[in-house]
Design an enzyme around this catalytic site. Sequence first.
Site, PDB file in Angstrom:
ATOM      1  CE1 TYR A  62      -3.625   2.335   0.295  1.00 20.50           C
ATOM      2  CE2 TYR A  62      -3.064   2.823   2.423  1.00 20.50           C
ATOM      3  CZ  TYR A  62      -3.614   3.214   1.304  1.00 20.50           C
ATOM      4  OH  TYR A  62      -4.752   4.048   1.405  1.00 20.50           O
ATOM      5  CE  LYS A  90     -22.248 -20.731 -16.120  1.00 23.13           C
ATOM      6  NZ  LYS A  90     -23.137 -20.260 -16.931  1.00 23.13           N
ATOM      7  CD  GLU A 139     -24.438 -17.181 -16.919  1.00 14.00           C
ATOM      8  OE1 GLU A 139     -25.108 -18.286 -16.812  1.00 14.00           O
ATOM      9  OE2 GLU A 139     -23.249 -17.268 -17.181  1.00 14.00           O
ATOM     10  CG  ASP A 140     -28.700 -16.670 -15.881  1.00 13.12           C
ATOM     11  OD1 ASP A 140     -28.587 -17.455 -16.970  1.00 13.12           O
ATOM     12  OD2 ASP A 140     -28.276 -17.031 -14.645  1.00 13.12           O
ATOM     13  CG  ASP A 155     -27.192 -17.424 -20.681  1.00 14.34           C
ATOM     14  OD1 ASP A 155     -27.597 -18.186 -20.055  1.00 14.34           O
ATOM     15  OD2 ASP A 155     -26.766 -16.387 -20.176  1.00 14.34           O
ATOM     16  N   GLY A 185     -34.417 -18.342 -28.137  1.00 15.50           N
ATOM     17  CA  GLY A 185     -34.215 -17.268 -27.446  1.00 15.50           C
ATOM     18  C   GLY A 185     -32.657 -17.098 -27.535  1.00 15.50           C
ATOM     19  CG  ASN A 237     -31.016 -28.349 -17.299  1.00 18.04           C
ATOM     20  OD1 ASN A 237     -31.361 -29.619 -17.288  1.00 18.04           O
ATOM     21  ND2 ASN A 237     -29.836 -27.944 -17.680  1.00 18.04           N
ATOM     22  CG  ASN A 288     -23.245 -23.137 -21.488  1.00 15.48           C
ATOM     23  OD1 ASN A 288     -23.656 -23.914 -22.344  1.00 15.48           O
ATOM     24  ND2 ASN A 288     -23.988 -22.088 -21.435  1.00 15.48           N
TER      25      ASN A 288
END
Length: 386
Positions: A41, A96, A138-139, A164, A198, A290, A321
């Site tokens: 630091y 993830k 994601e999602d 996805d 999708g 799923n 994935n």
Amino acid sequence: MGGMSMDQDNEVFELHKKHTGVLSIEPEMQVSNKKELGEAYTPGVAGIAKDIEAHAELKDELTLSGKLVAVVTDGSAVLGLGNIGPAGGLPIVEGKSLLYKELSGVDALPMAVDQVETDEFVRTIKNISTSFAGIHLEDIAAPRCFEIEDKLSASLDIPVYHDDQEGTAIVVLAGLLNAAKVVGKDVKDLKIVMNGLGASGVATAKLLYDFGIHNLTLVDIHGVIRSDSSEYNSYQKELAQKIGLNVKGQSLDDVIDGQDVFVGLSDANVLSGEQVKRMADDPIIFALANPLPEIDPKVAADAGAKVIATGSSQYPNQVNNILAFPGLFRGLLKSGIKKVDFSLEIIVANALAGMITKPTAEKIIPGVFDSGVADTVTSAIINSTK
């Protein structure tokens, strides 16, 4: 704490509660005396900060930003759960992030962003991007996930990857390469019907077409996708126009006859055994919804399916994935590649398929925990630059 689910009583809930999640930050150096404090630091970092001020690219060599991936969600399209909101999406991106660290040593930070309009979402990620070496989306619901990824990829000089989309597409192609071998058909000659367009469906269809599989029939909740239909978004219609098949019929049932492959990225129980019987000889079924697949694997097998893959670990040939993203992002960071394009996706798919030297109906793709998966993917990406 009102509104808690009954899951609070189970082992998984208690495990996550005990650790307040599944991740923590670990130091790379000790700070136990004044010398070490000065190195980690102040005053040591003052010189580092001035160097980076003069040469911004040094941040990637001298700070965590050179190896940290943001795993970002708004929780609007979580597999099997739907729109559960940004906070609801956090356990997914945290998991993830843990898999990144465990399977490939990549440091990843789970992040939730409110469901703001697309340009604001893009600005938010762009405004914090200095801290990261890559963005993993994601999602996020279609169609805005396409626009978000396109705009971020265009405006950032770091890799942007939507799991996805690209992750699913890579693993589906890898599985199809070996499934075609099992049934003795040329993969590029396969007649494929895709059900569910999708984020994952559009990306998978795009990759298959770019690879050279052009006999693709696209079906979504309203039926066969056509370029002139007002029921579909611009990305779906552009894809239908690009593929350009003149398909007779409107429903999945209308178009299933003679198909070599069914790829489902949709919902449970939308394909019947009777429909499988009407497909071409030795049909290939990728029922990837799923938690429940488009058709029960036993029903598909009894109807004559030669190769069956699902998204579940309960059955052989799990298309997941996890096979792609840990090794893929490590490869991006090590190689310096900034974009995930079709050619890179095909390289990764070929590498995954190549891990199975003698494909069988029960083994067309590596298992999630097979040794060397992440290393194989990483090596393929690094070697692509040579």
